[in-house]
Write an enzyme that holds these catalytic residues in place. Structure first.
Site, PDB file in Angstrom:
ATOM      1  N   VAL A  16       0.837  -1.194   0.000  1.00  0.00           N
ATOM      2  CA  VAL A  16       0.000   0.000   0.000  1.00  0.00           C
ATOM      3  C   VAL A  16       0.878   1.251   0.000  1.00  0.00           C
ATOM      4  O   VAL A  16       1.921   1.291   0.664  1.00  0.00           O
ATOM      5  CB  VAL A  16      -0.901   0.038   1.258  1.00  0.00           C
ATOM      6  N   CYS A  17       0.438   2.272  -0.722  1.00  0.00           N
ATOM      7  CA  CYS A  17       1.017   3.612  -0.636  1.00  0.00           C
ATOM      8  C   CYS A  17      -0.142   4.593  -0.727  1.00  0.00           C
ATOM      9  O   CYS A  17      -1.296   4.187  -0.669  1.00  0.00           O
ATOM     10  CB  CYS A  17       2.056   3.840  -1.733  1.00  0.00           C
ATOM     11  N   ALA A  18       0.140   5.853  -0.898  1.00  0.00           N
ATOM     12  CA  ALA A  18      -0.925   6.859  -0.924  1.00  0.00           C
ATOM     13  C   ALA A  18      -1.845   6.707  -2.137  1.00  0.00           C
ATOM     14  O   ALA A  18      -3.059   6.801  -2.014  1.00  0.00           O
ATOM     15  CB  ALA A  18      -0.318   8.258  -0.890  1.00  0.00           C
TER      16      ALA A  18
END
Length: 134
Positions: A92-94
């Site tokens: 996950v990232c932004a």
């Protein structure tokens, strides 16, 4: 034939844009999971969530239970954090861009079940799923 000659620029642009959409899918970068699919992986297959954001971004908000390993440190720290390479990973990232790269790196390290969260933390929030803050 006159149509093709008169509109060759538009045809070329259409072909290029189609190729740009297909290349990530062919490389495997387009393969990701939706927030709903990620929840199923976490609940059913005990997937590990790895947030590849920088520590400040992670502290501002992250998927519950996610481990923070910044993208630049993934090669060194992922094998220490997740020893079993058969474990499903949700990266996950932004926005989903860094996590796509992270999933590719994880697969090169032998984590064949590594997948990116499509749309990143934004899509997680849009699905009204819980966010933790450090």
């Amino acid at each position: 034939m006159n149509f093709l000659m008169a509109n060759w620029v538009l045809i070329l642009l259409a072909l290029l844009s189609g190729a740009m959409l297909l290349i990530p899918m062919i490389r495997g970068g387009g393969a990701g999971v939706t927030p709903g699919q990620a929840v199923q992986l976490i609940n059913r297959e005990k997937a590990v969530v790895v947030d590849v954001c920088e520590p400040a971004e992670y502290q501002a908000g992250h998927v519950g239970g996610a481990r923070n390993i910044p993208l630049g440190q993934l090669k060194e720290k992922l094998p220490v954090a997740v020893k079993n390479k058969a474990t499903p990973l949700v990266l996950v990232c932004a926005s989903g861009i860094r996590s796509n790269r992270a999933a590719a790196i994880a697969r090169k390290l032998g984590y064949e079940k590594a997948q990116s969260l499509t749309g990143g933390l934004k899509s997680w929030r849009d699905a009204n799923l819980p966010i933790e803050r450090a």
